[in-house]
Motif scaffolding. Sequence first.
Motif, PDB file in Angstrom:
ATOM      1  N   ALA A  25     -28.763  78.695 -50.700  1.00 32.78           N
ATOM      2  CA  ALA A  25     -28.767  77.268 -50.989  1.00 32.78           C
ATOM      3  C   ALA A  25     -27.803  76.531 -50.065  1.00 32.78           C
ATOM      4  O   ALA A  25     -28.112  75.447 -49.554  1.00 32.78           O
ATOM      5  N   PHE A  26     -26.628  77.111 -49.849  1.00 34.04           N
ATOM      6  CA  PHE A  26     -25.631  76.501 -48.970  1.00 34.04           C
ATOM      7  C   PHE A  26     -26.176  76.373 -47.546  1.00 34.04           C
ATOM      8  O   PHE A  26     -26.033  75.330 -46.899  1.00 34.04           O
ATOM      9  N   VAL A  27     -26.829  77.428 -47.067  1.00 32.58           N
ATOM     10  CA  VAL A  27     -27.398  77.417 -45.710  1.00 32.58           C
ATOM     11  C   VAL A  27     -28.531  76.395 -45.620  1.00 32.58           C
ATOM     12  O   VAL A  27     -28.626  75.621 -44.659  1.00 32.58           O
ATOM     13  N   LYS A  28     -29.391  76.401 -46.640  1.00 28.71           N
ATOM     14  CA  LYS A  28     -30.548  75.508 -46.633  1.00 28.71           C
ATOM     15  C   LYS A  28     -30.114  74.044 -46.567  1.00 28.71           C
ATOM     16  O   LYS A  28     -30.648  73.253 -45.769  1.00 28.71           O
ATOM     17  N   ILE A  29     -29.124  73.671 -47.388  1.00 33.15           N
ATOM     18  CA  ILE A  29     -28.657  72.285 -47.397  1.00 33.15           C
ATOM     19  C   ILE A  29     -27.917  71.961 -46.096  1.00 33.15           C
ATOM     20  O   ILE A  29     -28.004  70.841 -45.576  1.00 33.15           O
ATOM     21  N   SER A  30     -27.206  72.947 -45.561  1.00 32.33           N
ATOM     22  CA  SER A  30     -26.485  72.726 -44.298  1.00 32.33           C
ATOM     23  C   SER A  30     -27.425  72.418 -43.145  1.00 32.33           C
ATOM     24  O   SER A  30     -27.016  71.802 -42.156  1.00 32.33           O
ATOM     25  N   ASP A  31     -28.682  72.843 -43.263  1.00 33.67           N
ATOM     26  CA  ASP A  31     -29.672  72.540 -42.229  1.00 33.67           C
ATOM     27  C   ASP A  31     -29.889  71.033 -42.076  1.00 33.67           C
ATOM     28  O   ASP A  31     -30.333  70.561 -41.037  1.00 33.67           O
ATOM     29  N   TYR A  32     -29.592  70.281 -43.133  1.00 38.61           N
ATOM     30  CA  TYR A  32     -29.798  68.833 -43.112  1.00 38.61           C
ATOM     31  C   TYR A  32     -28.555  68.078 -42.659  1.00 38.61           C
ATOM     32  O   TYR A  32     -28.564  66.850 -42.595  1.00 38.61           O
ATOM     33  N   TYR A  33     -27.501  68.804 -42.348  1.00 37.53           N
ATOM     34  CA  TYR A  33     -26.196  68.187 -42.095  1.00 37.53           C
ATOM     35  C   TYR A  33     -26.257  67.218 -40.909  1.00 37.53           C
ATOM     36  O   TYR A  33     -26.736  67.547 -39.834  1.00 37.53           O
ATOM     37  N   ASN A  34     -25.782  66.002 -41.157  1.00 33.21           N
ATOM     38  CA  ASN A  34     -25.623  64.998 -40.097  1.00 33.21           C
ATOM     39  C   ASN A  34     -24.488  64.070 -40.496  1.00 33.21           C
ATOM     40  O   ASN A  34     -23.665  64.432 -41.344  1.00 33.21           O
ATOM     41  N   ASP A  35     -24.443  62.887 -39.932  1.00 30.81           N
ATOM     42  CA  ASP A  35     -23.315  61.988 -40.224  1.00 30.81           C
ATOM     43  C   ASP A  35     -23.340  61.428 -41.640  1.00 30.81           C
ATOM     44  O   ASP A  35     -22.420  60.716 -42.050  1.00 30.81           O
ATOM     45  N   ARG A  36     -24.368  61.756 -42.412  1.00 30.76           N
ATOM     46  CA  ARG A  36     -24.450  61.330 -43.807  1.00 30.76           C
ATOM     47  C   ARG A  36     -23.889  62.387 -44.763  1.00 30.76           C
ATOM     48  O   ARG A  36     -23.955  62.211 -45.982  1.00 30.76           O
ATOM     49  N   PHE A  37     -23.380  63.474 -44.193  1.00 28.32           N
ATOM     50  CA  PHE A  37     -22.819  64.566 -44.989  1.00 28.32           C
ATOM     51  C   PHE A  37     -21.340  64.733 -44.674  1.00 28.32           C
ATOM     52  O   PHE A  37     -20.857  64.315 -43.620  1.00 28.32           O
ATOM     53  N   ARG A  38     -20.619  65.370 -45.593  1.00 29.61           N
ATOM     54  CA  ARG A  38     -19.229  65.747 -45.386  1.00 29.61           C
ATOM     55  C   ARG A  38     -19.008  67.159 -45.937  1.00 29.61           C
ATOM     56  O   ARG A  38     -19.783  67.648 -46.772  1.00 29.61           O
ATOM     57  N   LEU A  79     -12.733  77.086 -51.822  1.00 25.95           N
ATOM     58  CA  LEU A  79     -14.065  76.618 -52.188  1.00 25.95           C
ATOM     59  C   LEU A  79     -14.528  75.619 -51.136  1.00 25.95           C
ATOM     60  O   LEU A  79     -13.777  74.715 -50.759  1.00 25.95           O
ATOM     61  N   ILE A  80     -15.728  75.807 -50.642  1.00 22.06           N
ATOM     62  CA  ILE A  80     -16.302  74.936 -49.606  1.00 22.06           C
ATOM     63  C   ILE A  80     -17.517  74.231 -50.180  1.00 22.06           C
ATOM     64  O   ILE A  80     -18.438  74.871 -50.694  1.00 22.06           O
ATOM     65  N   ARG A  81     -17.492  72.921 -50.090  1.00 22.79           N
ATOM     66  CA  ARG A  81     -18.554  72.110 -50.690  1.00 22.79           C
ATOM     67  C   ARG A  81     -19.129  71.166 -49.641  1.00 22.79           C
ATOM     68  O   ARG A  81     -18.417  70.349 -49.064  1.00 22.79           O
ATOM     69  N   VAL A  82     -20.393  71.335 -49.365  1.00 24.18           N
ATOM     70  CA  VAL A  82     -21.110  70.393 -48.506  1.00 24.18           C
ATOM     71  C   VAL A  82     -21.732  69.342 -49.411  1.00 24.18           C
ATOM     72  O   VAL A  82     -22.477  69.682 -50.331  1.00 24.18           O
ATOM     73  N   PHE A  83     -21.373  68.073 -49.193  1.00 25.40           N
ATOM     74  CA  PHE A  83     -21.918  67.052 -50.088  1.00 25.40           C
ATOM     75  C   PHE A  83     -22.533  65.908 -49.292  1.00 25.40           C
ATOM     76  O   PHE A  83     -22.128  65.599 -48.172  1.00 25.40           O
ATOM     77  N   CYS A  84     -23.531  65.289 -49.930  1.00 18.19           N
ATOM     78  CA  CYS A  84     -24.309  64.225 -49.296  1.00 18.19           C
ATOM     79  C   CYS A  84     -23.751  62.869 -49.714  1.00 18.19           C
ATOM     80  O   CYS A  84     -23.563  62.600 -50.900  1.00 18.19           O
ATOM     81  N   LEU A  85     -23.492  62.021 -48.751  1.00 15.32           N
ATOM     82  CA  LEU A  85     -23.023  60.664 -49.017  1.00 15.32           C
ATOM     83  C   LEU A  85     -24.177  59.680 -49.156  1.00 15.32           C
ATOM     84  O   LEU A  85     -24.159  58.796 -50.000  1.00 15.32           O
ATOM     85  N   ASP A  86     -25.166  59.853 -48.329  1.00 10.65           N
ATOM     86  CA  ASP A  86     -26.254  58.880 -48.243  1.00 10.65           C
ATOM     87  C   ASP A  86     -27.574  59.639 -48.128  1.00 10.65           C
ATOM     88  O   ASP A  86     -27.880  60.215 -47.088  1.00 10.65           O
ATOM     89  N   SER A  87     -28.330  59.651 -49.206  1.00 12.17           N
ATOM     90  CA  SER A  87     -29.593  60.407 -49.228  1.00 12.17           C
ATOM     91  C   SER A  87     -30.804  59.511 -48.964  1.00 12.17           C
ATOM     92  O   SER A  87     -31.938  59.949 -49.155  1.00 12.17           O
ATOM     93  N   SER A  88     -30.579  58.279 -48.545  1.00 13.08           N
ATOM     94  CA  SER A  88     -31.678  57.316 -48.412  1.00 13.08           C
ATOM     95  C   SER A  88     -32.773  57.809 -47.462  1.00 13.08           C
ATOM     96  O   SER A  88     -33.974  57.695 -47.760  1.00 13.08           O
ATOM     97  N   GLU A  89     -32.371  58.357 -46.336  1.00 14.06           N
ATOM     98  CA  GLU A  89     -33.351  58.840 -45.363  1.00 14.06           C
ATOM     99  C   GLU A  89     -34.144  60.016 -45.920  1.00 14.06           C
ATOM    100  O   GLU A  89     -35.359  60.128 -45.704  1.00 14.06           O
ATOM    101  N   LEU A  90     -33.459  60.889 -46.665  1.00 10.89           N
ATOM    102  CA  LEU A  90     -34.109  62.054 -47.252  1.00 10.89           C
ATOM    103  C   LEU A  90     -35.095  61.634 -48.337  1.00 10.89           C
ATOM    104  O   LEU A  90     -36.184  62.199 -48.453  1.00 10.89           O
ATOM    105  N   ILE A  91     -34.717  60.642 -49.144  1.00 11.52           N
ATOM    106  CA  ILE A  91     -35.633  60.115 -50.164  1.00 11.52           C
ATOM    107  C   ILE A  91     -36.873  59.527 -49.491  1.00 11.52           C
ATOM    108  O   ILE A  91     -38.008  59.809 -49.892  1.00 11.52           O
TER     109      ILE A  91
END
Length: 786
Positions: free
Chosen positions: A486-499, A511-523
């Motif tokens: 799951a971590f790898v799969k979500i990391s595939d989407y990583y861009n300037d909208r992620f931290r 603990l390492i957490r990849v989180f999405c700030l702006d999902s508008s493009e993905l929606i």
Amino acid sequence: MSTSIGVRKLVEFILKKGNLTSDTNSQNTALDGISIHQRLQKKFSNDTKSEIALKKELDIDGETWIIHGRADGIKYIDDRPQQVIEIKTSSPEFSELAPNTLELYWAQAKIYAHIIMEQEQLSELSLKLIYVQTTDNTISEETQVISQTDAQNFFDNIIAEFTNWIKLQHQLQKERDHSINELDFPFSSYRKNQHEFAAAVYKTIALNKKLLVEAPTGTGKTISTIFPAVKALGTKKCQKIFYLTAKQSTRKVAEETLQLLVKHGLSITAITLTSKEQITFPEELDLADDENPYYLGYYDRLRPALIDILTNEKVITRKIVETYAKKHMLDPFEFSLDISNSCDIVICDYNYLFDPLVKLQRFFTERNYGYTFLLDEAHNLVSRSRDMYTKEISSQQIKDLLNKLQTLPHPPKKIVDKLNTLLNDFDLIKEPLVNYQQADVIIEEKLASLTKKLMYFCDFTTDWLAENPHFSLKDDLLEFFFAAYAFVKISDYYNDRFRTHLFITENSELLIRVFCLDSSELIANSLNLGGSTVLFSATLSPLNYYQEMFGLIDNSLLYQLSSPFDESNLNLLITSYIPVTYQQSLGKIIDAIHTMIATKQGNYLIFLPSYTFLKQVVVAFNQAYPHIDTVIQENDMTREQQEDFLNYFVENPTKILVGFAVLGGSFSEGIDLKGNRLSGVVIVSVGLPKLSKETNELQSYFNNKQKDGFQYAYQLPGLNNIFQAAGRVIRSSTDVGVVLLIDNRFATSRYAKFFPPHWKYAQIIHNQYELEQNLSTFWNNKNKDS
């Protein structure tokens, strides 16, 4: 509209036999092996072309169908096709493949050959099957030659079988379309704004547009969207409707709406999809695939079961799926997905469209303009989608797994080595935090090196488990595997909208957490997999904010309705005299609550911004008014406990009841206390989300985009909680009640400018005496009216 089906899907539907297995079930997981295909295709000789799109148009029972696919390779001699190449990948050895698996592999190549020979007027073609065993990359090859006549006969036999199925579908569709043509609106009249709402939905579908609608409580949102969508289905304006929800309660309302239409003559097939965890039979749990009676022979029994349920049922609920699954001995989750292929309407959770880990690949791999998406309670999609693209992993998980592996007499060395390598990477990442004495830090960079190692670990583990299917700690290994995947799969989407959030836990683990700030493009990308979309909710204020959050700023329509009810039935009050310093204002808050409930005997809900403050208010209230009955929301209540809480709110109450709940919690939206089961709601605070580093990062993100970051990160999400909680009061045309907003910020333009149209009569209260007089006048007038 023409209808299409992929070659792979066609041959699997007609020819697939035998058992369901974990390797092949639930097309929810995208097929592995793309990289292997690309690697082999790069090695093709110059006379061989890869990924050749092929299609054939034909008439099936009076309907135009397009059979389409991509040949992995076609070899040419003198610009004439000589050989069709089909590449397949999986973990078993080639010699261990089931005969039906090989039959399916060759079937695809034969259909490609038929299409090519028909187009190129060829008498025969060579077929080559290249099979790659993924556990060790062993390549096996077989070839055969097929004549134009044999390929034609093979294809004709497939289509003959498929035609029988399509005839059944057409019979059901004919009955459906006739019933839709005769179908009238199931109520004697439309509510205020309801006809306009339904008309807007129909036009949106007909024109393949996207529409955002704020329709206040009582508009009849479910029937106002489903009824015109069904009408559009009957006039071929769409081919399939997906009714997407955030909660089980709204899925049930959609089912009930469809059942109502069926009672009024509608003949349609609809299904509600239930998660695998909820619908799997108890007796299936912990059974291996080759021991599960609902897996064994699944495909041999599937088509008769489909015919059975589709010819006898209309609105297919979870209970109905389970009944037919038991009857035909089929796994209920997989059966429900297979049923959904033939349904006109699919009711399901948001995640089946938006979550990359569980997205329904059978529907949502490429755009289909015939799909209509109806998104109920759309305000939930902003936070839900961010959560879908947020994953975490920790060194503690690795250590826990290593400790379990070390208890074995012979720990699997290769797995242990891989885990230790990952642990070393975690230590390297943690070292700067320790050196600079930072407990946590948020960075903009993707941890590419760690992500790559986690990907390698997943690839290795997949192959290793295929070779060691009876490993004693398989479940423990899989638990970490899925976290890493799951971590790898979500990391595939990583861009300037992620931290990336790094923080050291209390036990000094990273603990390492990849989180999405702006999902508008993905929606927006997910919504673009269909043709038309209607996103609706009672609370979508301000509409342009949600339009932006859904990524639809340039290509959507906005529609805001007023309340269908008599606006004088709602008394909306704002206490400008109570400041936001809750501790210092506790006495005034208690006094305001008591004034509210003392004016009229009834049931009341008090919403507080946190559990901590809730407990303080409850203690103070009980000390001041011990004779008044109270009921309190507890943390992590079960569904049964939630129902018990709501059961206290009886009709025609003979005494005062005060319920205390958390703003933004399970009782602030989705509950329906009609009539005099609820006389009023008190909302303390403007509902701002809890302060956190990640929310602050969200604020900075929008500030950097020249937006009001506080508004995006805190204010507007908080206001939606307010609108939802306030919406508990007026649920029908006969309801009467009070909403009391305790927080002087509500009286400022910063907040008032976002109020929906039906809040235009909000009154500002300046002191306790004025509150008493206002409430007394309101209820006296209502008593006279009644």
